[in-house]
Design a protein around this motif. Structure first.
Motif, mmCIF file in Angstrom:
data_model
loop_
_atom_site.group_PDB
_atom_site.id
_atom_site.type_symbol
_atom_site.label_atom_id
_atom_site.label_comp_id
_atom_site.label_asym_id
_atom_site.label_seq_id
_atom_site.Cartn_x
_atom_site.Cartn_y
_atom_site.Cartn_z
ATOM 1 N N VAL A 79 0.863 -1.184 0.000
ATOM 2 C CA VAL A 79 0.000 0.000 0.000
ATOM 3 C C VAL A 79 0.895 1.229 0.000
ATOM 4 O O VAL A 79 1.819 1.342 0.812
ATOM 5 C CB VAL A 79 -0.923 0.033 1.232
ATOM 6 N N CYS A 80 0.638 2.127 -0.909
ATOM 7 C CA CYS A 80 1.426 3.354 -1.012
ATOM 8 C C CYS A 80 0.624 4.512 -0.418
ATOM 9 O O CYS A 80 -0.538 4.724 -0.770
ATOM 10 C CB CYS A 80 1.757 3.635 -2.479
ATOM 11 N N VAL A 81 1.253 5.238 0.518
ATOM 12 C CA VAL A 81 0.625 6.395 1.156
ATOM 13 C C VAL A 81 1.441 7.634 0.799
ATOM 14 O O VAL A 81 2.657 7.663 1.017
ATOM 15 C CB VAL A 81 0.554 6.228 2.695
ATOM 16 N N TRP A 82 0.768 8.637 0.220
ATOM 17 C CA TRP A 82 1.442 9.867 -0.199
ATOM 18 C C TRP A 82 0.999 11.055 0.652
ATOM 19 O O TRP A 82 -0.115 11.083 1.174
ATOM 20 C CB TRP A 82 1.104 10.209 -1.650
ATOM 21 N N ASP A 83 1.880 12.046 0.715
ATOM 22 C CA ASP A 83 1.514 13.362 1.233
ATOM 23 C C ASP A 83 0.945 14.179 0.070
ATOM 24 O O ASP A 83 1.579 14.304 -0.983
ATOM 25 C CB ASP A 83 2.737 14.060 1.836
ATOM 26 N N VAL A 84 -0.249 14.734 0.249
ATOM 27 C CA VAL A 84 -0.936 15.408 -0.853
ATOM 28 C C VAL A 84 -0.217 16.687 -1.262
ATOM 29 O O VAL A 84 -0.059 16.973 -2.457
ATOM 30 C CB VAL A 84 -2.402 15.706 -0.461
ATOM 31 N N ASP A 85 0.249 17.479 -0.303
ATOM 32 C CA ASP A 85 0.852 18.773 -0.624
ATOM 33 C C ASP A 85 2.145 18.633 -1.420
ATOM 34 O O ASP A 85 2.382 19.369 -2.384
ATOM 35 C CB ASP A 85 1.114 19.563 0.658
ATOM 36 N N SER A 86 2.992 17.687 -1.029
ATOM 37 C CA SER A 86 4.291 17.550 -1.676
ATOM 38 C C SER A 86 4.324 16.455 -2.733
ATOM 39 O O SER A 86 5.230 16.432 -3.574
ATOM 40 C CB SER A 86 5.361 17.266 -0.622
ATOM 41 N N GLY A 87 3.363 15.510 -2.688
ATOM 42 C CA GLY A 87 3.406 14.369 -3.600
ATOM 43 C C GLY A 87 4.429 13.327 -3.202
ATOM 44 O O GLY A 87 4.706 12.389 -3.963
ATOM 45 N N ARG A 88 4.993 13.459 -2.005
ATOM 46 C CA ARG A 88 6.049 12.545 -1.537
ATOM 47 C C ARG A 88 5.441 11.256 -0.989
ATOM 48 O O ARG A 88 4.391 11.269 -0.356
ATOM 49 C CB ARG A 88 6.859 13.253 -0.456
ATOM 50 N N VAL A 89 6.116 10.132 -1.230
ATOM 51 C CA VAL A 89 5.682 8.851 -0.669
ATOM 52 C C VAL A 89 6.055 8.810 0.809
ATOM 53 O O VAL A 89 7.236 8.932 1.165
ATOM 54 C CB VAL A 89 6.318 7.658 -1.419
ATOM 55 N N LEU A 90 5.054 8.632 1.666
ATOM 56 C CA LEU A 90 5.295 8.566 3.105
ATOM 57 C C LEU A 90 5.500 7.139 3.578
ATOM 58 O O LEU A 90 6.325 6.881 4.461
ATOM 59 C CB LEU A 90 4.110 9.187 3.864
ATOM 60 N N TYR A 91 4.733 6.221 3.036
ATOM 61 C CA TYR A 91 4.805 4.823 3.457
ATOM 62 C C TYR A 91 4.682 3.908 2.243
ATOM 63 O O TYR A 91 3.959 4.215 1.286
ATOM 64 C CB TYR A 91 3.651 4.459 4.410
#
Length: 369
Positions: free
Chosen positions: A318-330
């Motif tokens: 499962v890929c979790v992103w930060d919406v503001d930066s588009g960075r992959v968090l998990y």
């Protein structure tokens, strides 16, 4: 006779007092030991607990014999429903002891492709490849309504509260090229309220925040936006090079999440006056769709107001992103098959995932990451 030693000096400031070591770890830590001796138990890793789950990761398994196609928290976050290709719906408690308190196995005659909890009543709405929209009372486990909604496989559904009328509306998207709107609740009509003809199979559907517009993903790689009052398409969202697999509206109603078969996940800006002419807010990569053409379902986090999005992939993660930066968090592992569906708890940083391996996983996230 030996002489008794002098008494210890009285306590003064700066004296060191040796305390007995406690064998019990702190509440927010996990102690891992290689042996059975409590005295040899060493703290290997400190885990910060962020929810009321029994453990940071909880497995929910044993109720389905085939792939799970959709799983969702109810509006309170206390219960979980999952539907499967084995034609069953399982009901679970979110918190300990995580009991599987219900199994609805006779409501459909084909794989159940999507489900939604009612927003105001103890009803569960399910759609299936048997072209049926079913209403089930989760307190009794009985089916209260059955509607032959389409002439083809029903891929997805969504529900909303209609303006100030207090009526719940359900939208269903089907392979027959139509999206139909129905009245929810136990007393609604068996006739559809509205019908939208797309001309190609519809794979996903979502309501706008005000319940006036419908977002419809279709096989032509576009997301069509229909006005419920006018009964016509008002505009379309482009950007995908392959079919959108699901649609999810952000908690504030401003953005629309849409994974696709191209392995690109796009966040569209659906505010009335978007600063971007293409309405594309972010293009996210990291969740491969694979070659199975599974309708992968994404979700927005709710406890933080939609700062994160998550989509499962064919890489069993499962890929979790930060919406503001588009960075992959998990990148969350744990499943043994394609992760088909994801949902976030409405009040706590908990993620729920369902997979083709027939199991679900509950996991804590760290809000500070």
């Amino acid at each position: 006779m030996s002489k008794r030693g002098a008494s210890p000096p009285p306590f003064t400031e700066g004296t060191l007092i040796k305390r007995a070591r406690s064998n019990s770890p702190a509440r927010n830590q996990i102690a891992i030991s290689s042996g059975n001796d409590e005295r040899q138990k060493g703290l290997i890793r400190s885990v910060k607990r962020t929810s009321n789950l029994e453990a940071p990761i909880v497995s929910l398994s044993g109720s389905h014999s085939a792939e799970i196609l959709s799983c969702r928290f109810d509006p309170t976050g206390q219960n979980i429903a999952a539907c499967s290709a084995d034609r069953g719906v399982s009901l679970w408690r979110t918190y300990p002891p995580n009991t599987n308190y219900g199994l609805l196995s006779s409501h459909h005659k084909a794989p159940i492709l999507d489900l939604q909890w009612s927003l105001f009543s103890p009803l569960l709405y399910t759609v299936s490849a048997d072209q049926i929209l079913s209403f089930a009372d989760v307190t009794t486990g009985q089916r209260t309504r059955k509607i032959r909604a389409h002439r083809g496989i029903i891929n997805a559904l969504d529900r909303t509260m209609a303006g100030g009328a207090g009526i719940e509306l359900i939208a269903t998207a089907s392979d027959d090229g139509t999206v139909r709107v129905w009245e929810g609740g136990e007393d609604g009509s068996k006739n559809s309220v509205a019908v939208f003809e797309l001309g190609c199979p519809a794979t996903s559907v979502a309501w706008s925040a005000d319940g006036q517009n419908l977002y419809i993903g279709a096989l032509d790689n576009e997301i069509h936006v229909y006005d419920l009052r006018k009964g016509e398409q008002v505009y379309a969202l482009s950007g995908h090079t392959d079919t959108p697999t699901s649609l999810a509206l952000s908690p504030n109603g401003a953005y629309l999440l849409s994974p696709s078969f191209s392995s690109h996940t796009i966040i569209h800006d659906v505010r009335p006056f978007s600063p971007s002419p293409t309405r594309i807010h972010r293009v996210l990569q990291g969740a491969p769709a694979g070659f199975e053409n599974t309708l992968l379902k994404g979700a927005w986090s709710k406890d933080d107001g939609g700062q994160r999005v998550a989509v499962g992939g064919a890489d069993r993660m499962v890929c979790v992103w930060d919406v503001d930066s588009g960075r992959v968090l998990y990148k969350l592992p744990g499943h043994r098959g394609t992760v088909t569906c994801v949902d976030f708890h409405p009040k706590e940083p908990i993620i729920l995932t369902g997979s083709k391996d027939g199991t679900m996983l509950l996991g804590e996230l760290d809000p500070s990451v």
